[in-house]
Enzyme design. Structure first.
Site, PDB file in Angstrom:
ATOM      1  N   CYS A   1      -2.918   2.783  -6.599  1.00  0.00           N
ATOM      2  CA  CYS A   1      -1.586   2.183  -6.609  1.00  0.00           C
ATOM      3  C   CYS A   1      -1.413   1.400  -7.909  1.00  0.00           C
ATOM      4  O   CYS A   1      -2.277   0.593  -8.269  1.00  0.00           O
ATOM      5  CB  CYS A   1      -1.431   1.265  -5.402  1.00  0.00           C
ATOM      6  SG  CYS A   1       0.126   0.339  -5.361  1.00  0.00           S
TER       7      CYS A   1
ATOM      8  N   CYS B   1      -0.125  -3.096  -0.368  1.00  0.00           N
ATOM      9  CA  CYS B   1       0.962  -3.913  -0.932  1.00  0.00           C
ATOM     10  C   CYS B   1       2.349  -3.485  -0.475  1.00  0.00           C
ATOM     11  O   CYS B   1       3.328  -4.181  -0.732  1.00  0.00           O
ATOM     12  CB  CYS B   1       0.907  -3.905  -2.455  1.00  0.00           C
ATOM     13  SG  CYS B   1       1.379  -2.336  -3.220  1.00  0.00           S
TER      14      CYS B   1
ATOM     15  N   CYS C   1       1.948   2.365  -0.087  1.00  0.00           N
ATOM     16  CA  CYS C   1       0.595   1.825  -0.160  1.00  0.00           C
ATOM     17  C   CYS C   1       0.393   0.906   1.048  1.00  0.00           C
ATOM     18  O   CYS C   1       1.213   0.021   1.304  1.00  0.00           O
ATOM     19  CB  CYS C   1       0.421   1.045  -1.462  1.00  0.00           C
ATOM     20  SG  CYS C   1      -1.139   0.140  -1.570  1.00  0.00           S
TER      21      CYS C   1
ATOM     22  N   CYS D   1      -1.140  -2.738  -6.822  1.00  0.00           N
ATOM     23  CA  CYS D   1      -2.264  -3.527  -6.306  1.00  0.00           C
ATOM     24  C   CYS D   1      -3.633  -2.919  -6.569  1.00  0.00           C
ATOM     25  O   CYS D   1      -4.647  -3.540  -6.262  1.00  0.00           O
ATOM     26  CB  CYS D   1      -2.083  -3.773  -4.811  1.00  0.00           C
ATOM     27  SG  CYS D   1      -2.304  -2.297  -3.792  1.00  0.00           S
TER      28      CYS D   1
ATOM     29  N   CYS E   1       4.107  13.996  -2.112  1.00  0.00           N
ATOM     30  CA  CYS E   1       4.825  14.106  -3.379  1.00  0.00           C
ATOM     31  C   CYS E   1       4.981  12.695  -3.937  1.00  0.00           C
ATOM     32  O   CYS E   1       5.756  11.896  -3.400  1.00  0.00           O
ATOM     33  CB  CYS E   1       6.169  14.779  -3.113  1.00  0.00           C
ATOM     34  SG  CYS E   1       7.085  15.193  -4.588  1.00  0.00           S
TER      35      CYS E   1
END
Length: 140
Positions: free
Chosen positions: A45, A96, A93, A48, A116
């Site tokens: 991510c 976060c 995510c 984070c 995607c």
């Protein structure tokens, strides 16, 4: 789950990444250099630094966005998105809450799923490099 306020990420991320991750925007298809990333490593991510996907689950979907057939265990959470009237499954995510993209049922075996992903919502860490520490996400 605790969430950092979207405006608090502005100091850590480019504007385009903030827009996708925390305003649930979408980057233009074909614009991410991660589309062509084929090296062994981990996709994390961008906000984070939580590991989300391994390189061996990435495939060329022909859509113009980095696509994967399976996230790492516990890495993402899903919800239904009605922004285009037809319901879609959106994923974020799990650490976060940053918006990553949408999951569709037209991916390859063994899962048949296509995660995607917006490239600006990810960072790629090549195998052999240390993963950055996962950023704490204080309560918003």
């Amino acid at each position: 789950m605790s969430r950092k306020a979207p405006q608090d990420w502005a100091a850590d991320l480019p504007e385009a990444a903030c827009h996708v991750l925390f305003d649930e925007g979408t980057e233009r298809a074909g614009s991410s250099p991660l589309n062509d990333e084929k090296r062994p490593g981990t996709f994390i991510c961008a906000a984070c630094h939580t590991p989300l996907f391994k390189h061996d689950t990435k495939f060329d979907s022909g859509t113009g966005w980095p696509s994967f057939w399976r996230p790492l265990p516990g890495a993402v959470e899903t919800k239904t998105d009605f922004k285009l009237i037809v319901p879609r499954t959106e994923y974020h995510c799990a650490h976060c809450g940053g918006h990553q993209g949408h999951v569709f049922g037209d991916g390859p075996a063994p899962t048949g799923q296509r995660y995607c992903n917006n490239g600006v919502a990810l960072r790629f860490i090549p195998e052999g490099e240390s993963l950055p520490a996962i950023r704490e996400v204080p309560e918003a």
